[in-house]
Design an enzyme around this catalytic site. Sequence first.
Site, PDB file in Angstrom:
ATOM      1  N   LYS A 163      -2.130 -11.233 -10.621  1.00 36.99           N
ATOM      2  CA  LYS A 163      -3.454 -11.626 -10.159  1.00 36.99           C
ATOM      3  C   LYS A 163      -4.060 -10.454  -9.395  1.00 36.99           C
ATOM      4  O   LYS A 163      -3.645 -10.146  -8.280  1.00 36.99           O
ATOM      5  CB  LYS A 163      -3.354 -12.871  -9.271  1.00 36.99           C
ATOM      6  CG  LYS A 163      -4.704 -13.534  -8.959  1.00 36.99           C
ATOM      7  CD  LYS A 163      -5.333 -12.951  -7.726  1.00 36.99           C
ATOM      8  CE  LYS A 163      -6.689 -13.581  -7.421  1.00 36.99           C
ATOM      9  NZ  LYS A 163      -7.371 -12.886  -6.296  1.00 36.99           N
ATOM     10  N   GLU A 240       3.408  -5.685   1.481  1.00 35.89           N
ATOM     11  CA  GLU A 240       2.988  -4.348   1.905  1.00 35.89           C
ATOM     12  C   GLU A 240       1.567  -4.509   2.409  1.00 35.89           C
ATOM     13  O   GLU A 240       0.644  -4.725   1.631  1.00 35.89           O
ATOM     14  CB  GLU A 240       3.085  -3.369   0.734  1.00 35.89           C
ATOM     15  CG  GLU A 240       3.016  -1.914   1.175  1.00 35.89           C
ATOM     16  CD  GLU A 240       1.598  -1.384   1.274  1.00 35.89           C
ATOM     17  OE1 GLU A 240       1.082  -1.303   2.418  1.00 35.89           O
ATOM     18  OE2 GLU A 240       1.011  -1.077   0.238  1.00 35.89           O
ATOM     19  N   CYS A 274      -3.849   2.374   2.646  1.00 33.38           N
ATOM     20  CA  CYS A 274      -3.160   1.625   3.709  1.00 33.38           C
ATOM     21  C   CYS A 274      -2.453   2.553   4.679  1.00 33.38           C
ATOM     22  O   CYS A 274      -2.367   2.258   5.878  1.00 33.38           O
ATOM     23  CB  CYS A 274      -2.185   0.627   3.095  1.00 33.38           C
ATOM     24  SG  CYS A 274      -0.993   1.366   1.950  1.00 33.38           S
ATOM     25  N   GLU A 372      -7.466  -1.706  12.239  1.00 30.89           N
ATOM     26  CA  GLU A 372      -7.502  -0.803  11.081  1.00 30.89           C
ATOM     27  C   GLU A 372      -8.910  -0.770  10.505  1.00 30.89           C
ATOM     28  O   GLU A 372      -9.484  -1.803  10.166  1.00 30.89           O
ATOM     29  CB  GLU A 372      -6.523  -1.303  10.015  1.00 30.89           C
ATOM     30  CG  GLU A 372      -6.501  -0.446   8.766  1.00 30.89           C
ATOM     31  CD  GLU A 372      -5.640  -1.038   7.663  1.00 30.89           C
ATOM     32  OE1 GLU A 372      -5.175  -0.261   6.814  1.00 30.89           O
ATOM     33  OE2 GLU A 372      -5.453  -2.264   7.644  1.00 30.89           O
TER      34      GLU A 372
END
Length: 470
Positions: A163, A240, A274, A372
Site C-alpha cells: 500500500k 522506520e 528521514c 522534525e
Amino acid sequence: MLIDGTLTKSEEKFGVINPSSGEVFAHAPHATQAQVDEAVAAAKKAFRSWQAVPLSERKLAMAKVKEAYDQHRDELADLLVREQGKPLASAKGEVAGAAGLMKKAIELTVPPEVYSDTATRRIEVVRKPIGVVAAITPWNFPIFCSVAKFAPAIVLGNTVVWKPSPFTPLTALRMGEILQSALPPGVLNVVTGDDKQRFNVGAHLTSHAGVSKVSFTGSVPTGKKIMSACSSDVKRVTLEMGGNDAAIVRKDVDVKAMAPKVFSGAFNNSGQICCAVKRCFVHEDIFDEFKEELVRCAEKATFGDGFEVGVEYGPLNNKMQLDKVSALVEDARAQGCEVLCGGGRREGSRGFFYEPTIVSNIKEGRRCPTQEQFGPVMPITPYKSDEEAVARANDSEYGLGGSVWTSDFATGNALASKLLAGTVWVNQHTDLTEAPFGGFKQSGLGREFGSFNVASFTEVQTLSLAKQDV
C-alpha cells in the site's frame, strides 16, 4: 491495482497532484474493503505454496522481476518526477537504486546456524517465512523504500500486499502492471487509497487478521497507530519513522570544503529525507564563518520543476508538508529566531516550493528545532565543547541518524559512538551504507537492509534433531 495476479479497478478514485504545479494531473483508485480483503486472501493463499518453493527458484523469480522492471526504468523515473516532484536526475538515481536492491535480494543467503552437532543430536537454527507482509510505504522515496521491503520479503518466502502513500500511488500502480506476470498470482499485490476517505485502506490492512507482518516507513504518529494495531494479535512489525538528526561541526574543519557537504546532508531531496540533517551544531569559534557559507550555498541552490535543466532541488511533495514547514519557520520567527535566508514560499510559484532556509539564534525547546521539519529548513546553533554538543544532539525523542564533521578522524570517530542514533556518519550524512538501517527511541523499531533483511522478514526456528537413539 494488482490483486491475485489481475489488474483491478475501483469505482472510487482520488486525485494525484503534481507538486511542481499544485494541480491534479491524474487519478488513482481508492480500494474498497472487499478489495483489500481479497488482496490479503490472495496473498495468504499464495503463501501456502510460495513458502515451499526453494530459495534458488524464488531468486530466479526475483530476477524476472528485475528484468521486467529494468525495461521500464526511464518511464518510472518520469512518472516519479510528476508525482513526487524531485529532479529527473534524482528520480533516475532512485530508480537505479531500487534495481540495486533487487539485486541484493537475489544474493541473499539463509544458512542454518549450528549450535551443536554430536553423535546423537544436532541443534540448529533455521529461518522460516513469516506469511503475508503488509508493506506501507512513504512518499519521499516511493520506489526505493517499497522495493526495499517487497524484494527481500518475497525472496525469503513471504507474500506481500503493498500500500503506497496516497501522495505517490502512480509509480506503485505502474509497477504492479509491469510486474504482473513476473510472479505467481497473489505473491505481490498492490492496493491504493486516500487516507482522507471514509474507508482507510492502510488502517484496515495493518489491523487485518490475515496479515502476519507489517513493514512501515513513515511518520511517528502513523507508526504509533500501526504499532497499536499490531498489538491486538501480536503481528510482527518493523517501523522506520522520523528523525531529528544532529550534525556536529567541530572547529577544526575546512569551512569552505565542509559547509556544502553539510548543506547537501540537510537539503537533498528538498530536506525530505528521514535521516537528513535537521539540527546543526557548529563550534562557536567558526560559527559566523560557517553560517555565512551555508547561506551562500542556499543562495546558489537551484529549485524548480524536476524536468527543468539544471534544477537541483524540487518542491515539497504536498501541501500538508508545505504548511507544516511554513508553520515551523513562522513560529521560530515569532520566538525571535533569525531567518538568515529563505523563510517563505517561492514567489510566483504555483507548486509547493519553499525557499531554502537557514535559521539562527535558536531557542532550545521550541518547535524548531524540537520537531522534525522534513523540508528545506536547517536550524544552526553554536556550542562550546564536544561534550555539550553530544549532550544537545542526544537531547531528543528521536534517534535515527547523526554526524560528526572534523579533520581529526580519531576524535570524530570517538564522538560518533556517543551519539544515540541508529546510523552515525563521520564527514558524511545520508550516504547509503548498505548496512542495517533503523532508529533508536521514537525513530523506529527493528531494522531493515543488510543482514537484517533476513531477520526482518523471517521467523527463527530452533530444531533439536535426533541422529540416533541414545
